[in-house]
Design a protein around this motif. Structure first.
Motif, mmCIF file in Angstrom:
data_model
loop_
_atom_site.group_PDB
_atom_site.id
_atom_site.type_symbol
_atom_site.label_atom_id
_atom_site.label_comp_id
_atom_site.label_asym_id
_atom_site.label_seq_id
_atom_site.Cartn_x
_atom_site.Cartn_y
_atom_site.Cartn_z
ATOM 1 N N UNK A 1 40.979 28.708 49.672
ATOM 2 C CA UNK A 1 41.786 28.753 50.384
ATOM 3 C C UNK A 1 40.092 29.398 50.931
ATOM 4 N N UNK A 2 40.916 30.678 51.755
ATOM 5 C CA UNK A 2 40.136 31.509 52.886
ATOM 6 C C UNK A 2 38.738 32.287 51.695
ATOM 7 N N UNK A 3 39.318 32.299 50.991
ATOM 8 C CA UNK A 3 38.263 33.062 50.158
ATOM 9 C C UNK A 3 36.763 32.617 50.702
ATOM 10 N N UNK A 4 36.543 33.996 49.587
ATOM 11 C CA UNK A 4 34.263 33.168 50.438
ATOM 12 C C UNK A 4 33.170 33.550 49.251
ATOM 13 N N UNK A 5 32.471 33.232 48.546
ATOM 14 C CA UNK A 5 32.169 33.664 47.693
ATOM 15 C C UNK A 5 30.998 34.587 48.130
ATOM 16 N N UNK A 6 31.414 36.221 47.478
ATOM 17 C CA UNK A 6 30.754 36.935 48.025
ATOM 18 C C UNK A 6 30.149 38.106 45.854
ATOM 19 N N UNK A 7 29.562 39.433 46.670
ATOM 20 C CA UNK A 7 29.096 39.758 45.270
ATOM 21 C C UNK A 7 29.766 40.953 44.838
ATOM 22 N N UNK A 8 30.170 40.808 43.661
ATOM 23 C CA UNK A 8 31.142 41.966 43.006
ATOM 24 C C UNK A 8 31.007 42.812 42.620
ATOM 25 N N UNK A 9 30.837 43.907 42.352
ATOM 26 C CA UNK A 9 30.691 45.597 41.505
ATOM 27 C C UNK A 9 29.479 45.024 40.391
ATOM 28 N N UNK A 10 29.696 44.210 39.709
ATOM 29 C CA UNK A 10 28.601 43.971 38.523
ATOM 30 C C UNK A 10 27.055 43.133 39.480
ATOM 31 N N UNK A 11 28.085 42.386 40.453
ATOM 32 C CA UNK A 11 25.974 42.060 41.286
ATOM 33 C C UNK A 11 25.860 41.369 41.390
ATOM 34 N N UNK A 12 27.590 40.152 40.403
ATOM 35 C CA UNK A 12 27.563 38.551 39.878
ATOM 36 C C UNK A 12 28.292 38.393 41.251
ATOM 37 N N UNK A 13 28.496 36.426 41.691
ATOM 38 C CA UNK A 13 29.355 36.308 42.845
ATOM 39 C C UNK A 13 30.653 36.146 41.745
ATOM 40 N N UNK A 14 31.627 36.393 43.324
ATOM 41 C CA UNK A 14 32.848 36.082 42.679
ATOM 42 C C UNK A 14 33.988 35.527 43.747
#
Length: 121
Positions: free
Chosen positions: A102-115
């Motif tokens: 959908x409209x979700x983006x690939x971003x850094x999470x709180x662990x520093x990884x991409x989600x």
């Protein structure tokens, strides 16, 4: 006293040069999309100085002190801000926006990884 004035002028010129150098990484013919949030590269490699230096649809993006060619994020919106440390899946779930539903983006999470995350508009 004159030495202090000279130091201030030198610091001002150094700041201006640094600002000019950093803004030059995205100069030139702009390709569509926006640069993803890249992990800092401490090697300070200058792979490109503008999108023109990158093949196909790759964009010239900042990764710390480096400029690298990277696939663009092509979905609208910005990644939500993350206050470290927070919980998150400590494994990359995506690399670019197109891998997210959908409209979700690939971003850094709180662990520093991409989600995949819901973007801010």
């Amino acid at each position: 006293m004159p030495a202090c004035r000279l130091c201030l002028r030198a610091a001002g010129l150094l700041g201006l040069l640094l600002l000019t150098h950093l803004s030059g990484a995205g100069a030139g013919a702009e390709k569509p999309g926006v640069c993803p949030q890249l992990q800092s590269n401490t090697d300070c490699v200058k792979e490109c100085s503008s999108d023109n230096n990158c093949q196909d649809n790759l964009k010239c993006c900042q990764a710390g002190c480096s400029s690298v060619c990277s696939p663009p994020n092509e979905k609208q919106g910005a990644c939500p801000s993350v206050d470290f440390p927070k919980l998150g899946i400590c494994e990359d779930q995506c690399q670019v926006d197109t891998q997210c539903p959908g409209n979700m983006k690939c971003c850094r999470n709180g662990c520093g990884k991409m989600t995949c995350a819901t973007p801010k508009f």
